[in-house]
Design a protein around this motif. Structure first.
Motif, PDB file in Angstrom:
ATOM      1  N   VAL A   1       0.810  -1.202  -0.025  1.00  0.00           N
ATOM      2  CA  VAL A   1      -0.085  -0.068  -0.108  1.00  0.00           C
ATOM      3  C   VAL A   1       0.979   1.324   0.034  1.00  0.00           C
ATOM      4  N   GLN A   2       2.004   1.089   0.608  1.00  0.00           N
ATOM      5  CA  GLN A   2       3.058   2.184   0.731  1.00  0.00           C
ATOM      6  C   GLN A   2       3.761   2.332  -0.513  1.00  0.00           C
ATOM      7  N   ASN A   3       3.420   1.759  -1.685  1.00  0.00           N
ATOM      8  CA  ASN A   3       4.094   1.502  -3.051  1.00  0.00           C
ATOM      9  C   ASN A   3       5.367   0.774  -3.041  1.00  0.00           C
ATOM     10  N   CYS A   4       5.687   0.029  -2.113  1.00  0.00           N
ATOM     11  CA  CYS A   4       6.936  -0.993  -2.338  1.00  0.00           C
ATOM     12  C   CYS A   4       6.653  -1.766  -3.407  1.00  0.00           C
ATOM     13  N   GLN A   5       7.502  -1.806  -4.195  1.00  0.00           N
ATOM     14  CA  GLN A   5       7.581  -2.766  -5.617  1.00  0.00           C
ATOM     15  C   GLN A   5       8.079  -4.046  -5.193  1.00  0.00           C
TER      16      GLN A   5
ATOM     17  N   LYS B   1       0.840 -18.151  -3.352  1.00  0.00           N
ATOM     18  CA  LYS B   1      -0.771 -18.089  -3.386  1.00  0.00           C
ATOM     19  C   LYS B   1      -1.099 -16.608  -3.558  1.00  0.00           C
ATOM     20  N   ASP B   2      -0.258 -15.671  -3.025  1.00  0.00           N
ATOM     21  CA  ASP B   2      -0.902 -14.324  -2.656  1.00  0.00           C
ATOM     22  C   ASP B   2      -0.426 -13.302  -3.918  1.00  0.00           C
ATOM     23  N   LEU B   3       0.751 -13.453  -4.084  1.00  0.00           N
ATOM     24  CA  LEU B   3       1.385 -12.362  -4.937  1.00  0.00           C
ATOM     25  C   LEU B   3       0.670 -12.588  -6.302  1.00  0.00           C
ATOM     26  N   PRO B   4       0.404 -13.644  -6.820  1.00  0.00           N
ATOM     27  CA  PRO B   4      -0.421 -13.710  -8.262  1.00  0.00           C
ATOM     28  C   PRO B   4      -1.908 -12.954  -8.280  1.00  0.00           C
ATOM     29  N   LYS B   5      -2.255 -12.841  -6.768  1.00  0.00           N
ATOM     30  CA  LYS B   5      -3.525 -12.291  -6.747  1.00  0.00           C
ATOM     31  C   LYS B   5      -3.371 -10.954  -6.327  1.00  0.00           C
TER      32      LYS B   5
ATOM     33  N   PRO C   1       1.202  -9.592  -9.747  1.00  0.00           N
ATOM     34  CA  PRO C   1       2.272 -10.565  -9.955  1.00  0.00           C
ATOM     35  C   PRO C   1       3.541  -9.547 -10.557  1.00  0.00           C
ATOM     36  N   SER C   2       3.327  -8.570 -10.636  1.00  0.00           N
ATOM     37  CA  SER C   2       4.490  -7.874 -11.128  1.00  0.00           C
ATOM     38  C   SER C   2       5.416  -7.329  -9.730  1.00  0.00           C
ATOM     39  N   LYS C   3       5.076  -7.555  -8.683  1.00  0.00           N
ATOM     40  CA  LYS C   3       5.935  -7.101  -7.377  1.00  0.00           C
ATOM     41  C   LYS C   3       6.451  -8.408  -6.878  1.00  0.00           C
ATOM     42  N   ARG C   4       7.441  -8.516  -6.289  1.00  0.00           N
ATOM     43  CA  ARG C   4       8.098  -9.412  -5.563  1.00  0.00           C
ATOM     44  C   ARG C   4       8.550  -9.458  -4.306  1.00  0.00           C
ATOM     45  N   VAL C   5       8.491 -10.279  -3.486  1.00  0.00           N
ATOM     46  CA  VAL C   5       8.764 -10.671  -2.305  1.00  0.00           C
ATOM     47  C   VAL C   5       9.972 -11.537  -1.931  1.00  0.00           C
ATOM     48  N   LEU C   6      11.083 -11.288  -1.527  1.00  0.00           N
ATOM     49  CA  LEU C   6      12.366 -12.104  -1.451  1.00  0.00           C
ATOM     50  C   LEU C   6      12.741 -12.208  -0.024  1.00  0.00           C
ATOM     51  N   GLY C   7      13.236 -13.339   0.408  1.00  0.00           N
ATOM     52  CA  GLY C   7      13.566 -13.743   1.712  1.00  0.00           C
ATOM     53  C   GLY C   7      15.165 -13.772   1.851  1.00  0.00           C
TER      54      GLY C   7
ATOM     55  N   GLU D   1      13.494  -4.449 -15.262  1.00  0.00           N
ATOM     56  CA  GLU D   1      11.946  -4.107 -15.174  1.00  0.00           C
ATOM     57  C   GLU D   1      11.553  -3.867 -13.767  1.00  0.00           C
ATOM     58  N   LEU D   2      11.863  -4.441 -12.607  1.00  0.00           N
ATOM     59  CA  LEU D   2      11.673  -4.243 -11.460  1.00  0.00           C
ATOM     60  C   LEU D   2      12.652  -3.085 -10.680  1.00  0.00           C
TER      61      LEU D   2
END
Length: 273
Positions: A63-67, A87-91, A94-100, A232-233
């Protein structure tokens, strides 16, 4: 094109040791750090609870615009990352990313061990998830991983007792338990972002010649390489050199503790999640 800061999430303060190294490596980007201090610690909670809390915090950062969001928390990376990615990112987008933080560390562990025996020091949650066993085996099938839960280390750090005699006792205790598993361990992975504050005492009590890996120093160059490979990211990550901090609990407590982890004074804002 929407641009925003790189989000960095942790259950509390520990992720600031990762952010500190990322900022050194990539100083031009904007960063937004979220500490879920109201619900810390995550390490003793159930898989379902950790997933729920982590997803709520990830959604807030979106929501704070983090891509792009880094889960700078081993427990969240171990118990929530896969579900969020699959499960969640596709909904959500899909263009955003979460990494560990687990995979980047697993990818380089083989460059450091000569005996093929590695020790992983972490919270109960990280150790019980066996995430490091799984990820290291994918990258280096022949490496033998020995795990040791260190449940007293985070409380020692968060209660500012990391330089005390009590810290020496519990560091020696868990290292003894780890090296009882194998005397061939030549590389230690600090699989909790609080543990860099204990690194001097860990070096003191560990056998001579042991390599000790601090995750922030691994994750930062890995993120730099990731952004290079994903232009692109990268273009959607804003570059103003800002560092903002938000917490779900007392800002004064956060600011007082955070400087220990980040290495400089910060001023946070409260957010309700």
């Amino acid at each position: 094109m929407i641009q925003g800061p790189i989000g960095v999430f942790d259950s509390g303060y520990g992720g600031l040791t990762v952010l500190k190294e990322i900022v050194k490596e990539l100083p031009d980007y904007d960063y937004l750090y979220l500490g879920d201090n109201a619900r810390t610690p995550y390490g003793t909670r159930s898989f379902e609870t950790i997933y729920e809390y982590t997803l709520e915090c990830v959604q807030h950062l979106f929501v704070q615009n983090c891509q792009l969001i880094i889960l700078a928390c081993n427990t969240a990376s171990a118990k929530a990352l896969r579900n969020i990615q699959q499960k969640d990112l596709p909904k959500i987008d899909p263009s955003k990313r979460v990494l560990g933080v687990i995979r980047p560390t697993a990818e380089i562990i083989g460059e450091h061990t000569k005996t093929g025996h590695v020790g992983v020091l972490g919270t109960n949650g990280t150790v019980s998830s066996e995430s490091y066993l799984i990820e290291i085996k994918k990258q280096f099938p022949n490496i033998i991983v020995h795990q040791q839960a260190c449940p007293m280390w985070v409380p020692l750090v968060e209660n500012n007792e990391y330089n005390s005699a009590g810290a020496d006792y519990f560091i020696q205790k868990y290292l003894d338990e780890l090296f009882t598993q194998s005397s061939e361990i030549d590389t230690l992975l600090l699989a909790c972002t609080h543990y860099p504050l204990l690194i001097d005492k860990i070096r003191k009590h560990a056998p001579n010649g042991i390599t000790i890996l601090n995750q922030g120093e691994v994750v930062a160059p890995s993120l730099k390489d990731y952004l290079r490979r994903h232009p692109e990211l990268e273009t959607r990550c804003s570059k103003g050199g800002t560092r903002d901090f938000i917490t779900t609990d007392s800002t004064s407590n956060f600011d007082n503790h955070a400087s220990l982890f980040f290495g400089s004074a910060i001023k946070s804002e409260f957010v309700h999640i």
